[in-house]
Design an enzyme around this catalytic site. Structure first.
Site, short mmCIF file in Angstrom:
data_model
loop_
_atom_site.label_atom_id
_atom_site.label_comp_id
_atom_site.label_asym_id
_atom_site.label_seq_id
_atom_site.Cartn_x
_atom_site.Cartn_y
_atom_site.Cartn_z
N ASN A 121 0.83 -1.03 0.01
CA ASN A 121 -0.09 0.00 0.03
C ASN A 121 0.91 1.24 -0.12
O ASN A 121 1.43 1.79 0.99
CB ASN A 121 -0.80 0.07 1.22
CG ASN A 121 -1.63 1.12 1.26
OD1 ASN A 121 -1.85 2.00 0.43
ND2 ASN A 121 -2.65 1.13 2.34
N ARG A 135 -2.63 -2.02 -3.28
CA ARG A 135 -4.05 -1.28 -3.12
C ARG A 135 -3.80 -0.11 -4.02
O ARG A 135 -2.78 0.63 -4.03
CB ARG A 135 -3.96 -0.82 -1.79
CG ARG A 135 -5.15 0.06 -1.19
CD ARG A 135 -5.39 0.54 0.02
NE ARG A 135 -6.52 1.10 0.21
CZ ARG A 135 -6.99 1.58 1.37
NH1 ARG A 135 -6.18 1.44 2.66
NH2 ARG A 135 -8.26 1.92 1.48
N HIS A 144 -12.82 2.96 -0.29
CA HIS A 144 -13.10 1.79 0.96
C HIS A 144 -13.83 0.47 0.29
O HIS A 144 -14.34 -0.46 1.02
CB HIS A 144 -13.75 2.29 2.22
CG HIS A 144 -13.48 3.39 3.13
ND1 HIS A 144 -14.18 4.26 3.94
CD2 HIS A 144 -11.81 3.42 3.68
CE1 HIS A 144 -13.39 5.17 4.33
NE2 HIS A 144 -12.08 4.55 4.11
N HIS A 198 -18.53 1.48 7.44
CA HIS A 198 -17.11 1.51 7.82
C HIS A 198 -16.84 2.78 8.61
O HIS A 198 -16.65 3.83 7.87
CB HIS A 198 -16.36 1.41 6.42
CG HIS A 198 -14.90 1.51 6.47
ND1 HIS A 198 -13.98 0.30 6.08
CD2 HIS A 198 -13.92 2.23 6.71
CE1 HIS A 198 -12.68 0.57 6.38
NE2 HIS A 198 -12.47 1.87 6.71
N ASN A 212 -11.02 6.51 10.98
CA ASN A 212 -10.55 7.85 10.77
C ASN A 212 -11.29 8.41 9.52
O ASN A 212 -11.85 9.42 9.62
CB ASN A 212 -9.10 7.88 10.52
CG ASN A 212 -8.54 9.38 10.81
OD1 ASN A 212 -9.20 10.25 11.28
ND2 ASN A 212 -7.86 9.78 10.14
N ARG A 246 -12.46 14.90 8.07
CA ARG A 246 -13.25 15.46 6.87
C ARG A 246 -14.76 16.02 7.43
O ARG A 246 -15.35 15.23 8.04
CB ARG A 246 -13.25 14.45 5.81
CG ARG A 246 -11.91 14.01 5.35
CD ARG A 246 -12.38 13.17 4.05
NE ARG A 246 -11.01 12.52 3.69
CZ ARG A 246 -10.75 11.10 3.79
NH1 ARG A 246 -11.57 10.57 4.25
NH2 ARG A 246 -9.48 10.81 3.29
N GLU A 283 -8.31 -5.31 5.32
CA GLU A 283 -8.10 -5.00 3.86
C GLU A 283 -6.96 -5.57 3.11
O GLU A 283 -6.93 -5.99 1.93
CB GLU A 283 -8.01 -3.36 3.79
CG GLU A 283 -9.38 -2.90 3.71
CD GLU A 283 -9.43 -1.26 3.85
OE1 GLU A 283 -8.72 -0.55 4.86
OE2 GLU A 283 -9.71 -0.44 3.10
P1 AMP Z 1 -8.91 3.29 11.48
O1 AMP Z 1 -9.11 4.40 10.39
O2 AMP Z 1 -10.09 2.06 11.09
O3 AMP Z 1 -7.68 2.69 11.62
O4 AMP Z 1 -9.76 3.87 12.78
C1 AMP Z 1 -8.89 4.86 13.32
C2 AMP Z 1 -10.16 5.62 14.48
O5 AMP Z 1 -10.55 4.33 15.16
C3 AMP Z 1 -9.31 6.12 15.36
O6 AMP Z 1 -9.24 7.65 15.09
C4 AMP Z 1 -10.08 5.93 16.89
O7 AMP Z 1 -10.89 7.18 16.90
C5 AMP Z 1 -10.69 4.79 16.61
N1 AMP Z 1 -10.70 3.55 17.63
C6 AMP Z 1 -9.50 2.89 17.59
N2 AMP Z 1 -9.68 1.97 18.61
C7 AMP Z 1 -10.56 2.40 19.29
C8 AMP Z 1 -11.20 1.77 20.65
N3 AMP Z 1 -10.76 0.88 21.39
N4 AMP Z 1 -12.27 2.69 21.11
C9 AMP Z 1 -12.89 3.64 20.33
N5 AMP Z 1 -12.42 4.21 19.03
C10 AMP Z 1 -11.40 3.43 18.81
#
Ligand code: AMP
Length: 396
Positions: free
Chosen positions: A7, A91, A180, A208, A211, A241, A384
């Protein structure tokens, strides 16, 4: 069979080497600051010590070489020869209207990725550089492009057309594409399996929530709508965003602040969303902590996020004339019981009831709806890299 998943970002390269016999990750890692001073490789082989190596990486070609060296290293390596790698899955962000599936890379595929530079100006050039670096370093080993937009290509015209002069669609391909896609494909398929739905008679909504965040409506395994658009800016409120807003806001901010359109769009991408409303962080955990401490803006940010997710679920239930299962995935969707519960509290009209105990489970595949719920609700971890590896294996 071992598949290397790559990626590439403009200055980074993430990788995983996956053994497809058991789908175990043999090693994963990250090259940071490619082309910038202070480049660094972090290599994590399964069951061995982590290798951190500060070494100049003037371009992605050098980064790929360092990754291959690490994978074959006497101490930190997991293979003895690059020929053990059967294929490389990349990716790739944008395939425009051209591909609805993953594809083995040839000159035509590279031309399409290049043609879509305008649509994915930050990602597509880096993705192509990654592919070409792998071709140079591992001649004869097939490269597969797995596109973020591909799963959404089954959207009907009524879902992907913007109501702007048609000539802009014809001249510039301006329409909704969605992103996504690898995650939505993986998680919707898994939802059909765990919910024991008839694959040819199923209506699934995938949320999904990471972030970046997007929702898709999936009928019989095919995407019929999704919340991101021409770019990932449309749709849900995300970490940084804004998601949906009146386009006139762009003009208004530009005029008031003396900024140009590009600067305002940058603000909508990088300084808005949960971060923008709360003024605290783009990370949900930080904002929820402040919310618990009584911070009003943190509370509004979380409330607005949940409200937007619930509105999209309602819209997609209407679009599909019903829904059999709703699944939460990604960082927030997999881990955050409070957000899931709050979203579900808007879904009483669909007959959704939550099993509070099951909903406390984090990061695992779990049904969080109660036995009497009319719609099944799940949390299903997305993966992913594994999805890219599987698609790569299937193609070669
Ligand atoms: P991702 O982009 O899928 O890696 O998700 C990232 C986001 O997931 C982060 O900004 C966190 O706010 C949220 N996140 C990750 N772990 C937790 C958790 N245990 N509880 C609440 N939010 C979480």
């Amino acid at each position: 069979m071992k598949i290397l998943v790559i990626n590439c970002g403009s200055s980074s390269l993430k990788y995983q080497l996956i053994d497809m016999e058991n789908e175990n990750v043999l090693a994963k890692g990250l090259c940071e600051r490619i082309g910038i001073e202070g480049s660094k490789l972090t290599h994590k082989p399964a069951g061995k010590d982590v290798l951190e190596k500060a070494e100049a990486m003037p371009d992605h070609q050098v980064a790929v070489k360092l990754v291959l060296d690490a994978l074959q290293d006497a101490t930190y390596g997991v293979i003895s020869n690059v020929n053990e790698i059967s294929a490389i899955g990349h990716r790739v962000l944008h395939a425009g209207k051209y591909y609805s599936d993953s594809i083995i890379v040839n000159e035509d595929v590279k031309r399409v990725i290049r043609e879509c530079f305008d649509l994915g100006p930050l990602h597509n050039p880096a993705n192509l550089i990654g592919i070409e670096a792998c071709e140079a370093a591992m001649p004869g080993i097939p490269n597969v492009a797995v596109f973020d937009t591909a799963f959404h290509q089954t959207m009907p015209e009524k879902a992907y057309m913007y109501a702007i002069p048609y000539e802009y669609y014809e001249k510039y391909s301006i329409r909704r594409y969605g992103f996504h896609g690898t995650s939505h494909r993986f998680v919707s398929k898994r939802t059909i399996e765990v919910a024991k739905l008839d694959p040819n008679n199923s209506k699934v909504i995938v949320c999904h929530l990471g972030n970046g965040g997007s929702i898709s409506a999936v009928v019989n395994g095919k995407c019929v709508d999704t919340s991101m658009g021409l770019t990932p800016l449309e749709g849900l409120i995300m970490g940084t965003r804004s998601g949906d807003l009146d386009p006139a806001v762009v003009q208004y901010i530009a005029n008031k602040e003396g900024k140009d359109v590009n600067e305002v769009i940058n603000i909508l991408n990088k300084k808005s969303g949960i971060l923008g409303i709360s003024g605290i962080s783009s990370d949900f955990r930080d904002v929820q902590k402040a919310q618990k401490e009584g911070n009003h803006r943190a509370n509004v940010a979380i409330d607005a996020f949940v409200y937007r997710v619930a509105k999209y679920i309602g819209a997609y239930a209407a679009a599909m004339n019903g829904v059999d299962a709703i699944t939460f995935t990604a960082g927030v969707g997999e881990n955050d019981a409070a957000i899931r519960k709050e979203v579900c509290s808007y879904l009483g009209y669909l007959g959704v009831t939550v099993n509070e105990e099951a909903n406390k489970i984090r990061g695992e595949e779990v049904e969080i709806s109660a036995a009497d719920s009319k719609v099944k609700v799940f949390a299903i971890p997305t993966n992913e890299e594994l999805a890219i590896a599987r698609e790569t294996r299937d193609l070669i």
